[in-house]
Design an enzyme around this catalytic site. Structure first.
Site, PDB file in Angstrom:
ATOM      1  N   TRP A 102      35.119  28.299  45.300  1.00  0.00           N
ATOM      2  CA  TRP A 102      33.853  28.243  44.567  1.00  0.00           C
ATOM      3  C   TRP A 102      32.910  27.169  45.102  1.00  0.00           C
ATOM      4  O   TRP A 102      31.698  27.379  45.182  1.00  0.00           O
ATOM      5  CB  TRP A 102      34.097  28.057  43.065  1.00  0.00           C
ATOM      6  CG  TRP A 102      34.554  29.332  42.420  1.00  0.00           C
ATOM      7  CD1 TRP A 102      35.757  29.564  41.801  1.00  0.00           C
ATOM      8  CD2 TRP A 102      33.834  30.580  42.348  1.00  0.00           C
ATOM      9  NE1 TRP A 102      35.814  30.857  41.371  1.00  0.00           N
ATOM     10  CE2 TRP A 102      34.668  31.505  41.676  1.00  0.00           C
ATOM     11  CE3 TRP A 102      32.582  31.006  42.786  1.00  0.00           C
ATOM     12  CZ2 TRP A 102      34.279  32.828  41.436  1.00  0.00           C
ATOM     13  CZ3 TRP A 102      32.188  32.334  42.543  1.00  0.00           C
ATOM     14  CH2 TRP A 102      33.031  33.211  41.875  1.00  0.00           C
ATOM     15  N   ASP A 173      30.249  21.861  39.010  1.00  0.00           N
ATOM     16  CA  ASP A 173      30.482  23.225  38.528  1.00  0.00           C
ATOM     17  C   ASP A 173      31.745  23.192  37.666  1.00  0.00           C
ATOM     18  O   ASP A 173      32.858  23.224  38.175  1.00  0.00           O
ATOM     19  CB  ASP A 173      30.660  24.173  39.729  1.00  0.00           C
ATOM     20  CG  ASP A 173      31.057  25.583  39.297  1.00  0.00           C
ATOM     21  OD1 ASP A 173      31.189  25.824  38.077  1.00  0.00           O
ATOM     22  OD2 ASP A 173      31.241  26.441  40.182  1.00  0.00           O
ATOM     23  N   LYS A 197      35.224  31.668  30.799  1.00  0.00           N
ATOM     24  CA  LYS A 197      36.521  30.999  30.867  1.00  0.00           C
ATOM     25  C   LYS A 197      36.813  30.250  29.562  1.00  0.00           C
ATOM     26  O   LYS A 197      37.675  30.666  28.821  1.00  0.00           O
ATOM     27  CB  LYS A 197      36.585  30.052  32.065  1.00  0.00           C
ATOM     28  CG  LYS A 197      36.830  30.758  33.383  1.00  0.00           C
ATOM     29  CD  LYS A 197      35.588  31.095  34.138  1.00  0.00           C
ATOM     30  CE  LYS A 197      35.881  31.892  35.392  1.00  0.00           C
ATOM     31  NZ  LYS A 197      34.911  31.651  36.462  1.00  0.00           N
TER      32      LYS A 197
END
Ligand SMILES: *Cc1c(COP(=O)(O)O)cnc(C)c1O
Length: 361
Positions: A102, A173, A197
């Site tokens: 990511w 992030d 999430k």
């Protein structure tokens, strides 16, 4: 309801109490005779939802008053573009710390808008995966900000220590670790997270930004990703994903009732340590990440006999353990054990791991 445990990495488990309440009020929300997904985002009732949502999140995360809480569409990937577009001018530098899939994706996107410097912090010593400590990160003196990903969802690498750079704007992030442990917001200029999430159903994206980073300078930013416009329109410049926002509100209340982030952090630690202990107690299962950097949220492992990985996933499913397949880029097994995963789910997984090991050893 069929008793299964869902280890999906995202969209992932929503607390059962939240789903029950959602179902209970789905057809007739707030006695309006209409569903929450059918009413205006500007209605009195929905405005109450978003006010409470922000209030409860500020309480849960201890967010100081000089930070804005914003919600966007477009996921964390939308923010991969929004961040450089809003925060720096073309041809400026930014540091992108790369620790996995990511953070690399964020770096790649940033290349469209600025000159990001890629700083790899993953080291491999004697087959153990390690992270370069903050003090050794080779930052660019002229960079406008430092972007990193404290929890790499695919690889299961988590940097729990918090950055402490003077004169640097830190951007994180937090998609797969937000609300799982206490963090000190003041250490960051901006943190963001997609919802699917630890926050809600997929849809909204949370951005927490320090107010001095907001400028009224004209920039070529699509209006729906413009931080200034979001602030001036209470995150409602376009019609927001009301369902995802409403569910986030229920999840935040659930978390407060559970005892808040400090309490859930303890629970998460216990859950993750149980699972890592099982993995380490045998050479049948392997996770080769330095213990300090093992994620509490995403626990990847593989079987020493790699041919057994797929059999494991299939048999686990018939045992009531769902979505244990690792991301196709890394393979193996991954158990995502976010806030909503009860410890019983982790114990059942360990029981299955014991059984599987006996059967195939
Ligand atoms: C899931 C995830 C993303 C992507 O989120 P989208 O909502 O699909 O854009 C980005 N970063 C991290 C760390 C993630 O876990």
């Amino acid at each position: 309801m069929n008793k299964i445990y869902n280890f999906s990495a995202g969209p992932s488990m929503i607390p059962k109490d939240v789903l029950v309440q959602y179902k209970k009020e789905f057809y007739n929300w707030k006695n309006l005779g209409a569903s929450v997904i059918e009413v205006s985002h500007r209605s009195f009732e929905f405005m109450r939802v978003i006010e409470e949502c922000e209030k409860n999140l500020r309480f849960l995360m201890n967010i100081p008053n000089n930070y804005h809480v914003l919600f966007f569409s477009g996921g964390a990937r939308g923010q991969f573009s929004a961040i450089p577009m809003n925060l720096i001018k073309k041809n400026e530098f930014a540091d992108y710390i790369c620790s996995g899939y990511w953070s690399n994706a964020a770096f790649k996107e940033a290349k469209k808008y600025c000159f990001p410097k890629k700083i790899n912090v993953i080291e491999n010593h004697n087959n153990i995966v390690n992270v370069t400590p903050f003090s050794k990160w080779k930052l660019n003196k002229k960079s406008s900000y430092v972007h990193y990903c404290p929890n790499e969802t695919l690889e299961g690498i988590e940097i729990r220590e918090e950055p402490n750079f003077l004169d640097k704007i830190i951007i994180g992030d937090f998609s797969s670790t937000i609300l799982s442990r206490c963090i000190d917001i003041k250490k960051y200029g901006l943190i963001y997270a997609s919802a699917q999430k630890n926050i809600s159903a997929a849809g909204i994206t949370l951005v927490i930004i320090r107010e001095d980073l907001i400028t009224s300078e004209k920039k070529l930013v699509p209006s729906i990703l413009d931080y200034n416009i979001a602030i001036n329109h209470q995150s409602m410049f376009n019609t927001p994903v009301t369902l995802s926002w409403y569910l986030a509100g229920l999840v935040f209340k659930w978390l407060i009732n559970k005892g808040g982030v400090k309490k859930i952090e303890q629970d998460n630690k216990v859950k993750a340590n149980l699972l890592y202990k099982k993995i380490d107690d045998t050479n049948f299962y392997i996770n080769n990440i330095n213990k300090k950097y093992r994620s509490y949220m995403n626990v990847p492992f593989y079987l020493k006999n790699e041919k057994l990985n797929n059999i494991f996933i299939k048999e686990a499913q018939s045992f009531g353990l769902y979505a244990l397949k690792g991301h196709k880029i890394v393979g193996g097994i991954r158990a995502s054990i976010y806030n909503a995963m009860p410890i019983e789910g982790v114990k059942k997984l360990i029981k299955f791991m014991n059984y599987f090991e006996e059967k195939y050893r």
